[in-house]
Design an enzyme around this catalytic site. Structure first.
Site, short mmCIF file in Angstrom:
data_model
loop_
_atom_site.label_atom_id
_atom_site.label_comp_id
_atom_site.label_asym_id
_atom_site.label_seq_id
_atom_site.Cartn_x
_atom_site.Cartn_y
_atom_site.Cartn_z
N THR A 186 -19.23 -4.12 -5.61
CA THR A 186 -19.64 -5.37 -6.26
C THR A 186 -18.42 -6.24 -6.48
O THR A 186 -17.34 -5.74 -6.81
CB THR A 186 -20.35 -5.10 -7.60
OG1 THR A 186 -20.64 -6.38 -8.20
CG2 THR A 186 -19.54 -4.27 -8.57
N GLU A 331 -24.44 -1.85 -10.42
CA GLU A 331 -24.08 -0.67 -11.23
C GLU A 331 -25.30 0.08 -11.73
O GLU A 331 -25.19 1.16 -12.30
CB GLU A 331 -23.24 -1.13 -12.44
CG GLU A 331 -21.83 -1.60 -12.08
CD GLU A 331 -21.74 -3.09 -11.77
OE1 GLU A 331 -22.78 -3.68 -11.39
OE2 GLU A 331 -20.65 -3.65 -11.87
N LYS A 439 -22.35 -16.82 -9.57
CA LYS A 439 -23.32 -16.27 -8.61
C LYS A 439 -24.03 -17.38 -7.87
O LYS A 439 -24.77 -18.15 -8.46
CB LYS A 439 -24.32 -15.36 -9.32
CG LYS A 439 -24.82 -14.29 -8.37
CD LYS A 439 -25.60 -13.21 -9.06
CE LYS A 439 -25.65 -11.98 -8.17
NZ LYS A 439 -26.72 -11.08 -8.55
N TRP A 444 -21.81 -13.09 -5.25
CA TRP A 444 -20.73 -13.37 -6.21
C TRP A 444 -19.60 -14.18 -5.59
O TRP A 444 -19.23 -13.97 -4.45
CB TRP A 444 -20.14 -12.06 -6.73
CG TRP A 444 -21.06 -11.28 -7.59
CD1 TRP A 444 -21.59 -10.06 -7.30
CD2 TRP A 444 -21.58 -11.64 -8.88
NE1 TRP A 444 -22.40 -9.65 -8.33
CE2 TRP A 444 -22.41 -10.59 -9.31
CE3 TRP A 444 -21.42 -12.76 -9.72
CZ2 TRP A 444 -23.08 -10.62 -10.53
CZ3 TRP A 444 -22.09 -12.78 -10.93
CH2 TRP A 444 -22.91 -11.72 -11.32
#
Ligand code: AMP
Length: 542
Positions: A186, A331, A439, A444
């Site tokens: 991420t 996550e 975002k 991202w």
């Protein structure tokens, strides 16, 4: 006293074995990079995944090795989901939308051994192949007739050759269910990208919970089309859910525009889809502009960013497609909450019901949530108090791959970086974000990278990058700059200074020059104040 039940490890291969045995003739349909539509069944998927597992072993991939993919949603990618994890290796889905420098950094960090890629990404492979440190072979996910010639990619193998050369007999090994199964990085954190390393156990438990009626609500009677990419948190778990419930699967390949998606929805009888708001905008614009409708679509799962109320009412009121607003994170494997109504809400008027549906929803079983204030103290679930959302559960990370960033947990809870309320019925609503990332269209953008480039300009004293509202992309980066005394630079010059240093779509849309940027007591830029100051900033139209 222990219970007297059998011990069976929760392994990803069992999902495939189940689908093969009990839904063997169920279809998997893929629009391919090659341009045509490919059809086969779960039985074929099982056979080819086992051939690929043999091929991986023959090429020296062993337990725990990372096998990377750069691929769209399609049947070959699905085969790798099962062949790699099922044989005890780790599937690492790389995000092709990142800058090549980041792809190299992530592949090196993951120590990927082999990289499978769709032909679309050949230019990216050519750019990274001479630079990656651990990848021993590249596999083009195509057949011999379409293999690229003269590409200069070293150790280039052909996917279909590997399938053909290896036998379909392969016994999926049994091992500890806590073994790592897949890896997804991420960029939604500060610093370098961080890897969420899922296990077989976390994945299977997530699959059970995410398939439930009050979650993504999937069954053997569904036709599921994941628009959310398989390189984004395992397409929100849909490739696993589809096997668990035996649903027909439809993969869109690289064609994600409104017309292509709508054609596929209609021709394949799709009942459920899932994706970020940006992709639905394109679809709705096409459907509206061409006076189309949805004849089979019943639900769409919208997450990754807040679903705009207008989008929700367009789907529900105009096209009779139920919107399931969902929240999750890399996550969290990713599903955390889904917004489905309770029986008592049926009595509410439309506006009141819509207000609930605008929330990100209730926790699915397995996810425990709380909100805390700045002092770390828990806040009431009254729908008014807002604080940082903390979560815990068996498919929430305990730490990042290789321990990057240290221990992320606070007293066993994972701080999400989202700020939210939770109402007495358990409905969570995101109100802000405390993490300094932007975002855009579900992807991202690292504000720190953008700031570092800005402050490298000789005329810039201080720079901060924040996300501002954008009608299409949800958020776009706005650069706020304090110039050095006596120095001068224009908006255009600053924007031009990003050229070649980042992925093009990361470039700030606008620059504003200010005399001061608010700093906190520790000298940290107060992004929340900046976001408030520029919340009505009008970005120039491209
Ligand atoms: P990712 O790890 O890329 O899936 O991004 C997770 C983050 O996306 C969350 O922490 C939120 O900031 C944001 N997000 C995900 N779903 C939603 C949603 N339904 N509404 C608002 N933000 C969301």
């Amino acid at each position: 006293m222990n219970g007297l039940m059998q011990q069976h490890a929760l392994l990803i291969s069992t999902l495939l074995t189940h689908a093969e045995r009990h839904h063997g003739d169920q279809e998997i349909v893929s629009r391919r990079v090659e341009g045509d539509v490919h059809r086969y069944t779960y039985r074929d998927l099982g056979e080819r995944a086992r051939r690929m597992a043999n091929a991986l072993a023959a090429h020296g991939i062993s337990f725990g090795d990372r096998v990377a993919t750069l691929a769209w949603n399609g049947y070959r990618h699905m085969e790798l989901y099962y062949a790699v994890s099922g044989s005890g290796a780790v599937l690492h889905t790389l995000n092709p939308r990142l800058h090549p420098d980041q792809v190299v950094w992530i592949a090196d960090h993951a120590e990927d051994q082999v990289l499978f890629f769709d032909l679309t990404f050949l230019p990216l492979i050519e750019a990274i192949a001479p630079r990656v440190k651990t990848i021993k072979a590249f596999v083009a996910m195509t057949d011999r007739t379409r293999m690229p010639s003269g590409s200069g990619v070293p150790n280039l193998l052909c996917y279909e050759d590997l399938i053909e050369a290896h036998a379909p007999d392969f016994a999926w090994p049994s091992f500890d269910e806590n073994t790592a199964s897949s890896l997804c990085y991420t960029s939604g954190t500060t610093g370098n990208p961080k890897g969420a390393l899922y296990s077989h156990r976390s994945t299977v438990l997530h699959t059970y919970a995410a398939a439930l009626p009050d979650a993504l609500n999937c069954s053997a009677r569904d036709v599921i089309l994941p628009v959310v990419p398989m390189f984004h948190v395992n397409a929100w778990g849909l490739p696993y859910i589809a096997c668990m419930v035996g649903a027909k699967l439809v993969f869109p390949g690289p064609w994600l525009d409104g017309k292509s998606l709508h054609d596929l929805f209609e021709s394949e009888g799709v009942t459920v889809s899932a994706g970020v708001p940006t992709v639905w905008q394109g679809l709705l614009a096409y459907v509206e502009g061409n006076r189309k409708s949805f004849t089979t679509m019943r639900r769409t799962i919208i997450g990754g960013a807040a679903c705009p109320p207008a989008m929700m009412s367009a789907f529900q009121d105009r096209y009779d497609v139920q919107v399931l607003h969902a929240w999750g994170m890399t996550e969290l494997s990713p599903v955390g909450t889904v917004c489905t109504l309770k029986p008592k809400h049926q009595a509410l008027d439309d506006d009141a019901r819509r207000a609930i549906q605008a929330k990100q929803g209730r926790a699915v079983y397995g996810i425990d949530m709380k909100i805390v204030g700045e002092d770390g103290r828990e806040l009431p679930h009254d729908g008014k108090a807002s604080g940082e959302l903390m979560v815990r559960g068996p498919w929430v990370i305990s730490r990042y791959f290789k321990g990057e960033g240290g221990d992320p947990l606070v007293d066993g809870w994972f701080p999400t970086g989202d700020v939210s309320t939770i109402d007495p019925d358990g409905y969570m609503q995101i109100t802000d974000r405390s993490k300094d990332v932007i975002k855009s269209g579900g992807e991202w953008i690292g504000s720190i990278d953008l700031e570092n480039i800005a402050v490298a300009h000789p005329a810039v004293a201080l720079a901060a990058c924040i996300g501002t509202k954008h009608p299409k992309w949800d958020e776009r980066p706005l650069l706020v700059v304090v110039k050095k005394p006596g120095a001068d630079v224009t908006r255009e010059e600053l924007i031009a200074s990003y050229e070649g240093k980042i992925a093009k779509w990361w470039t700030p849309d606008d620059v504003v020059f200010v005399d001061d940027i608010p700093l906190g007591a520790t000298g940290k830029i107060q992004k929340n104040k900046l976001r408030e100051m520029f919340k009505h900033h009008c970005l120039p139209t491209a």
